[in-house]
Design a protein around this motif. Structure first.
Motif, PDB file in Angstrom:
ATOM      1  N   LEU A 133       0.682  -1.219  -0.186  1.00 44.43           N
ATOM      2  CA  LEU A 133      -0.112   0.000   0.171  1.00 44.43           C
ATOM      3  C   LEU A 133       0.959   1.320  -0.288  1.00 44.43           C
ATOM      4  N   SER A 134       2.514   1.291   0.514  1.00 41.58           N
ATOM      5  CA  SER A 134       2.636   2.263   0.772  1.00 41.58           C
ATOM      6  C   SER A 134       3.644   2.619  -0.541  1.00 41.58           C
ATOM      7  N   GLU A 135       3.842   1.517  -1.461  1.00 42.51           N
ATOM      8  CA  GLU A 135       4.092   1.946  -2.679  1.00 42.51           C
ATOM      9  C   GLU A 135       3.468   2.235  -3.569  1.00 42.51           C
ATOM     10  N   LYS A 136       2.287   1.494  -3.673  1.00 52.47           N
ATOM     11  CA  LYS A 136       0.496   1.689  -4.438  1.00 52.47           C
ATOM     12  C   LYS A 136       0.189   3.397  -3.910  1.00 52.47           C
ATOM     13  N   LEU A 137       0.304   3.629  -2.869  1.00 53.94           N
ATOM     14  CA  LEU A 137      -0.685   4.772  -3.101  1.00 53.94           C
ATOM     15  C   LEU A 137       0.209   5.510  -2.080  1.00 53.94           C
ATOM     16  N   ASN A 138       1.598   5.792  -2.203  1.00 55.01           N
ATOM     17  CA  ASN A 138       2.610   6.947  -1.818  1.00 55.01           C
ATOM     18  C   ASN A 138       2.275   6.927  -0.213  1.00 55.01           C
ATOM     19  N   ILE A 139       1.942   5.983   0.518  1.00 60.49           N
ATOM     20  CA  ILE A 139       2.066   6.861   1.954  1.00 60.49           C
ATOM     21  C   ILE A 139       3.198   6.105   2.859  1.00 60.49           C
ATOM     22  N   LYS A 140       3.412   7.569   2.964  1.00 62.72           N
ATOM     23  CA  LYS A 140       4.555   7.119   4.432  1.00 62.72           C
ATOM     24  C   LYS A 140       4.122   6.754   5.857  1.00 62.72           C
ATOM     25  N   PHE A 141       4.335   4.918   6.420  1.00 58.40           N
ATOM     26  CA  PHE A 141       3.629   5.124   7.096  1.00 58.40           C
ATOM     27  C   PHE A 141       4.896   5.176   8.047  1.00 58.40           C
ATOM     28  N   LYS A 142       4.778   6.085   9.230  1.00 54.93           N
ATOM     29  CA  LYS A 142       4.798   6.656  10.887  1.00 54.93           C
ATOM     30  C   LYS A 142       4.285   5.468  11.571  1.00 54.93           C
ATOM     31  N   GLU A 143       5.486   5.039  12.518  1.00 56.65           N
ATOM     32  CA  GLU A 143       4.845   4.017  13.503  1.00 56.65           C
ATOM     33  C   GLU A 143       4.377   4.737  14.306  1.00 56.65           C
ATOM     34  N   ASN A 144       3.274   3.851  15.121  1.00 51.68           N
ATOM     35  CA  ASN A 144       2.723   4.982  16.506  1.00 51.68           C
ATOM     36  C   ASN A 144       1.516   6.133  14.946  1.00 51.68           C
ATOM     37  N   PHE A 145       1.421   6.477  14.534  1.00 53.46           N
ATOM     38  CA  PHE A 145       0.454   7.726  13.734  1.00 53.46           C
ATOM     39  C   PHE A 145      -0.110   6.791  12.743  1.00 53.46           C
ATOM     40  N   HIS A 146      -1.663   7.752  12.610  1.00 59.68           N
ATOM     41  CA  HIS A 146      -2.494   7.690  10.921  1.00 59.68           C
ATOM     42  C   HIS A 146      -2.123   7.817   9.878  1.00 59.68           C
ATOM     43  N   THR A 147      -2.408   8.315   8.797  1.00 67.39           N
ATOM     44  CA  THR A 147      -2.198   9.510   7.944  1.00 67.39           C
ATOM     45  C   THR A 147      -3.679   9.018   7.285  1.00 67.39           C
ATOM     46  N   GLU A 148      -3.816  10.332   6.875  1.00 64.79           N
ATOM     47  CA  GLU A 148      -5.293  10.659   6.007  1.00 64.79           C
ATOM     48  C   GLU A 148      -5.072  10.742   4.731  1.00 64.79           C
ATOM     49  N   GLN A 149      -6.200  10.051   3.982  1.00 64.21           N
ATOM     50  CA  GLN A 149      -5.379  10.478   2.030  1.00 64.21           C
ATOM     51  C   GLN A 149      -6.796  10.437   1.739  1.00 64.21           C
ATOM     52  N   ILE A 150      -7.024  11.003   0.966  1.00 63.66           N
ATOM     53  CA  ILE A 150      -7.918  10.634  -0.112  1.00 63.66           C
ATOM     54  C   ILE A 150      -8.383   9.914  -1.632  1.00 63.66           C
ATOM     55  N   ILE A 151      -8.852   8.720  -0.881  1.00 62.19           N
ATOM     56  CA  ILE A 151      -8.468   7.646  -1.958  1.00 62.19           C
ATOM     57  C   ILE A 151      -9.958   7.445  -2.360  1.00 62.19           C
ATOM     58  N   GLY A 152     -10.337   7.071  -3.835  1.00 69.64           N
ATOM     59  CA  GLY A 152     -11.252   6.849  -4.164  1.00 69.64           C
ATOM     60  C   GLY A 152     -12.592   8.044  -4.056  1.00 69.64           C
ATOM     61  N   GLY A 153     -11.924   8.996  -4.222  1.00 69.83           N
ATOM     62  CA  GLY A 153     -12.953  11.272  -4.024  1.00 69.83           C
ATOM     63  C   GLY A 153     -13.290  10.554  -2.254  1.00 69.83           C
ATOM     64  N   LEU A 154     -12.810   9.643  -1.673  1.00 67.97           N
ATOM     65  CA  LEU A 154     -13.473  10.088   0.168  1.00 67.97           C
ATOM     66  C   LEU A 154     -12.349  10.021   0.820  1.00 67.97           C
ATOM     67  N   ASN A 155     -11.786  11.116   1.970  1.00 68.85           N
ATOM     68  CA  ASN A 155     -11.145  11.377   2.988  1.00 68.85           C
ATOM     69  C   ASN A 155     -10.958   9.819   3.603  1.00 68.85           C
ATOM     70  N   ARG A 156     -10.102   9.357   3.669  1.00 64.91           N
ATOM     71  CA  ARG A 156      -9.805   8.269   5.032  1.00 64.91           C
ATOM     72  C   ARG A 156      -9.105   7.813   5.638  1.00 64.91           C
ATOM     73  N   ILE A 157      -8.856   7.708   6.457  1.00 69.99           N
ATOM     74  CA  ILE A 157      -7.434   7.361   7.737  1.00 69.99           C
ATOM     75  C   ILE A 157      -6.894   5.901   7.672  1.00 69.99           C
ATOM     76  N   ILE A 158      -6.040   6.350   7.029  1.00 69.96           N
ATOM     77  CA  ILE A 158      -4.816   4.827   7.145  1.00 69.96           C
ATOM     78  C   ILE A 158      -4.114   4.477   8.223  1.00 69.96           C
ATOM     79  N   PHE A 159      -4.063   3.470   8.514  1.00 73.33           N
ATOM     80  CA  PHE A 159      -3.186   2.705   9.478  1.00 73.33           C
ATOM     81  C   PHE A 159      -2.256   1.465   9.841  1.00 73.33           C
ATOM     82  N   ALA A 160      -1.308   1.061  10.281  1.00 76.35           N
ATOM     83  CA  ALA A 160      -1.584   0.053   9.678  1.00 76.35           C
ATOM     84  C   ALA A 160      -0.844  -0.584  11.649  1.00 76.35           C
TER      85      ALA A 160
END
Length: 89
Positions: free
Chosen positions: A31-58
């Motif tokens: 997911l990091s590679e395909k969506l250009n997400i830089k996951f950080k330990e202990n944190f979430h990220t927000e990103q617009i995917i498919g037109g929706l603002n979403r929260i992503i965490f690993a």
């Protein structure tokens, strides 16, 4: 790789999920590679995917010898932000 190329974008576009939880290092890296997400330990990220603002965490995979409870893998600030995000959407 084949499944990712065939199904990931389409699945994310039709999904109405507000939160995406990525389980395991392999899934996180893909997911990091395909969506250009830089996951950080202990944190979430927000990103617009498919037109929706979403929260992503690993999280670690369920068989990983790592802490896997949400309280252990996300900061208190991230947990509070996610709760507020869910209330607003």
């Amino acid at each position: 790789d084949t499944c990712t190329e065939k199904y990931l974008s389409r699945t994310l576009e039709i999904s109405k999920a507000k939160i995406i939880i990525v389980v395991g290092d392999k899934a996180r890296d893909i997911l990091s590679e395909k969506l250009n997400i830089k996951f950080k330990e202990n944190f979430h990220t927000e990103q617009i995917i498919g037109g929706l603002n979403r929260i992503i965490f690993a999280t670690p995979h369920s068989n990983a010898r790592k802490k896997r409870q949400v309280e252990d893998i996300l900061s208190k600030e991230s947990i509070c932000h996610i709760k507020e995000f869910l209330k607003l959407t």
